[in-house]
Scaffold this active site. Sequence first.
Site, PDB file in Angstrom:
ATOM      1  N   LYS A   1       0.818  -1.220   0.000  1.00 33.54           N
ATOM      2  CA  LYS A   1       0.000   0.000   0.000  1.00 33.54           C
ATOM      3  C   LYS A   1       0.844   1.258   0.000  1.00 33.54           C
ATOM      4  O   LYS A   1       0.452   2.273  -0.562  1.00 33.54           O
ATOM      5  CB  LYS A   1      -0.940   0.001   1.213  1.00 33.54           C
ATOM      6  CG  LYS A   1      -2.020  -1.046   1.105  1.00 33.54           C
ATOM      7  CD  LYS A   1      -3.273  -0.666   1.869  1.00 33.54           C
ATOM      8  CE  LYS A   1      -4.405  -1.607   1.500  1.00 33.54           C
ATOM      9  NZ  LYS A   1      -5.411  -1.732   2.549  1.00 33.54           N
TER      10      LYS A   1
ATOM     11  N   LYS B   1      -8.252 -10.760  -7.947  1.00 31.84           N
ATOM     12  CA  LYS B   1      -9.110 -10.892  -6.778  1.00 31.84           C
ATOM     13  C   LYS B   1     -10.369 -10.061  -6.989  1.00 31.84           C
ATOM     14  O   LYS B   1     -10.314  -8.988  -7.598  1.00 31.84           O
ATOM     15  CB  LYS B   1      -8.315 -10.348  -5.581  1.00 31.84           C
ATOM     16  CG  LYS B   1      -9.027 -10.404  -4.266  1.00 31.84           C
ATOM     17  CD  LYS B   1      -8.101  -9.935  -3.153  1.00 31.84           C
ATOM     18  CE  LYS B   1      -8.924  -9.591  -1.926  1.00 31.84           C
ATOM     19  NZ  LYS B   1      -8.106  -9.248  -0.780  1.00 31.84           N
TER      20      LYS B   1
ATOM     21  N   LYS C   1     -14.293  -4.303  -6.050  1.00 32.20           N
ATOM     22  CA  LYS C   1     -15.203  -3.306  -6.622  1.00 32.20           C
ATOM     23  C   LYS C   1     -14.474  -2.404  -7.623  1.00 32.20           C
ATOM     24  O   LYS C   1     -14.991  -2.109  -8.697  1.00 32.20           O
ATOM     25  CB  LYS C   1     -15.796  -2.479  -5.474  1.00 32.20           C
ATOM     26  CG  LYS C   1     -16.553  -1.245  -5.921  1.00 32.20           C
ATOM     27  CD  LYS C   1     -18.036  -1.463  -5.910  1.00 32.20           C
ATOM     28  CE  LYS C   1     -18.770  -0.146  -6.100  1.00 32.20           C
ATOM     29  NZ  LYS C   1     -20.151  -0.309  -6.444  1.00 32.20           N
TER      30      LYS C   1
END
Length: 330
Positions: free
Chosen positions: A112, A192, A195
């Site tokens: 991240k 994966k 959204k």
Amino acid sequence: MSRIFSGIQPSGELHIGNYLGAIKNWVALQQQHTGAIFCVVDYHAITGNYDPAVLRQRRWDMARSLFAAGLDPERASVFVQSDVPEHTELSWIFTTFTPLGDLERQTQFKDKSGTMESIPAGLLMYPVLQAADILLYRADAVPVGEDQVQHLELSRDIARKWNARFGEDFFPEPKPLLTPTRRILGLDGKAKMSKSLGNTIGLLESDEEIWQKLRPAVTDPNRVRKTDPGNPEVCNIFQLHKAFSPAETVADVDTQCRSAGWGCIDCKKVLHANMVAELTPIRTRAQQLAEEPARVLDALASGASTARGIAQETMREVKTRMGLDPVRQG
Ligand code: TRP
């Protein structure tokens, strides 16, 4: 008897990936383990830029979906993290002895933070807050997916360190209880389910919407014509069958695919019927709860009250052992 705790971020639309990866398992676990605790971790969701109105909406959507999916306030405590301030209190205590190097080594942090210009310290501390979530309830079994195994290892290190310094065996060393369903890939069969990639099926979508998404979904790429035999092991639709269809159907799908008895569309029709059978009652309950929001709010309030009781007791003990109990004359 082990105590179960788990958390889920109120991020984005709840899709069948989250459902199969976490919630369906939680619903099953609450049957065997009384007093399981499940938390909508809103403090974990603010480590990046976010919109308060969106977060507010997502917490509500997540809570409603958890109850719609079958979490039962009579069996389990379900609450929102920021309703129990002890999470952040214990988290600070844990930061004081967690080595920076252990945090910098976390895969999720590296992924991240890698492209960020300015890294919020909260992103680095994220797994410390997670350890506090778990240890606040002295939970020893944490249902999670593979991707959380490293975070749990850190929670165990933290428990061990604190115990060694302040009190033998006070905190149990929490173990992951891995979700039986393998990570569900998106409808592209590659990434994966997420959204932001647009490859999901929402938990509350209609029968027709589900079909519109299943119909073009990627199957075994080597199966071009209906007469080509397929390999279910590389087909994402087969993985979904394993999650939604009874064992006999899964065996049947395996045979029919390998022998080219069924085409992919036939196979998807069977999957669709089984998905609809499982998801329709969830959608109906979600609609009912939207009409009676007080039922969700009352359940969350009662979950938070139970959680707070345990959390306050833990903090009393933690603070006493650490010399942080109420000041009196020395
Ligand atoms: N980090 C977890 C995830 O991204 C969410 C989480 C926060 C959690 N606190 C937790 C999971 C405590 C289990 C236990 O999925």
